[in-house]
Scaffold this motif. Structure first.
Motif, short mmCIF file in Angstrom:
data_model
loop_
_atom_site.label_atom_id
_atom_site.label_comp_id
_atom_site.label_asym_id
_atom_site.label_seq_id
_atom_site.Cartn_x
_atom_site.Cartn_y
_atom_site.Cartn_z
N LEU A 141 3.84 -2.65 0.25
CA LEU A 141 2.73 -3.27 -0.52
C LEU A 141 1.94 -4.45 0.06
N GLY A 142 2.85 -5.11 0.92
CA GLY A 142 2.14 -6.38 1.64
C GLY A 142 1.27 -5.75 2.56
N LEU A 143 1.31 -4.84 3.47
CA LEU A 143 0.44 -4.22 4.29
C LEU A 143 -0.82 -3.89 3.37
N ILE A 144 -0.62 -3.19 2.42
CA ILE A 144 -1.73 -2.50 1.42
C ILE A 144 -2.54 -3.73 0.80
N PHE A 145 -1.99 -4.92 0.40
CA PHE A 145 -2.50 -6.16 -0.02
C PHE A 145 -3.25 -6.82 1.08
N HIS A 146 -2.62 -6.93 2.06
CA HIS A 146 -3.44 -7.51 3.30
C HIS A 146 -4.79 -6.73 3.80
N PHE A 193 -10.41 -6.61 3.50
CA PHE A 193 -11.81 -6.04 3.21
C PHE A 193 -12.77 -6.64 2.38
N VAL A 194 -12.15 -7.23 1.21
CA VAL A 194 -12.89 -8.09 0.31
C VAL A 194 -13.36 -9.33 1.16
N VAL A 195 -12.53 -9.85 1.90
CA VAL A 195 -13.09 -11.54 2.53
C VAL A 195 -14.46 -10.92 3.60
N SER A 196 -14.19 -9.71 4.31
CA SER A 196 -15.10 -9.53 5.22
C SER A 196 -16.42 -9.00 4.76
#
Length: 114
Positions: A45-50, A55-58
């Protein structure tokens, strides 16, 4: 936050929640085994969240450059000048419309007199 911090945060949180919840109704070896499964799931879940966060920040819009800002200011200045010129011109009635109104009012007066 770095990728490793996000994964550790999620995995430790999931391990703690699963271990404590399982410990209330099971023996500690079973709770520990289930906690380790929660640790692995939390890391996923941490990998998916990261990945989603990256993606959102970029995809955020970039800052406006000085050239774009100058062109926008010039466009706004042109609009303001056009509005000022438009407001200076007086609004006059068409001469044909006023003549037609006078004829109509004259006809109404004649019909009232008869």
């Amino acid at each position: 936050m770095t990728k490793m911090n996000v994964v550790l945060c999620f995995s430790i949180t999931c391990f703690s929640v699963v271990f404590i919840a399982s410990l209330t109704s099971n023996l500690w070896p079973t709770s520990l085994f289930r906690g380790i499964i929660g640790l692995v799931v939390g890391a996923g879940l941490g990998l998916i969240f990261h990945a989603i966060w990256k993606f959102v920040v970029s995809t955020r819009p970039e800052k406006v450059t000085l050239e774009e800002e100058d062109s926008t200011d010039r466009y706004i200045d042109d609009i303001i000048k056009m509005e000022q010129e438009f407001s200076r011109t007086p609004i006059t009635e068409e001469p044909e419309a006023t003549a037609a109104e006078e004829e109509t009012s004259y006809d109404v007066q004649n019909s009232e007199q008869q």
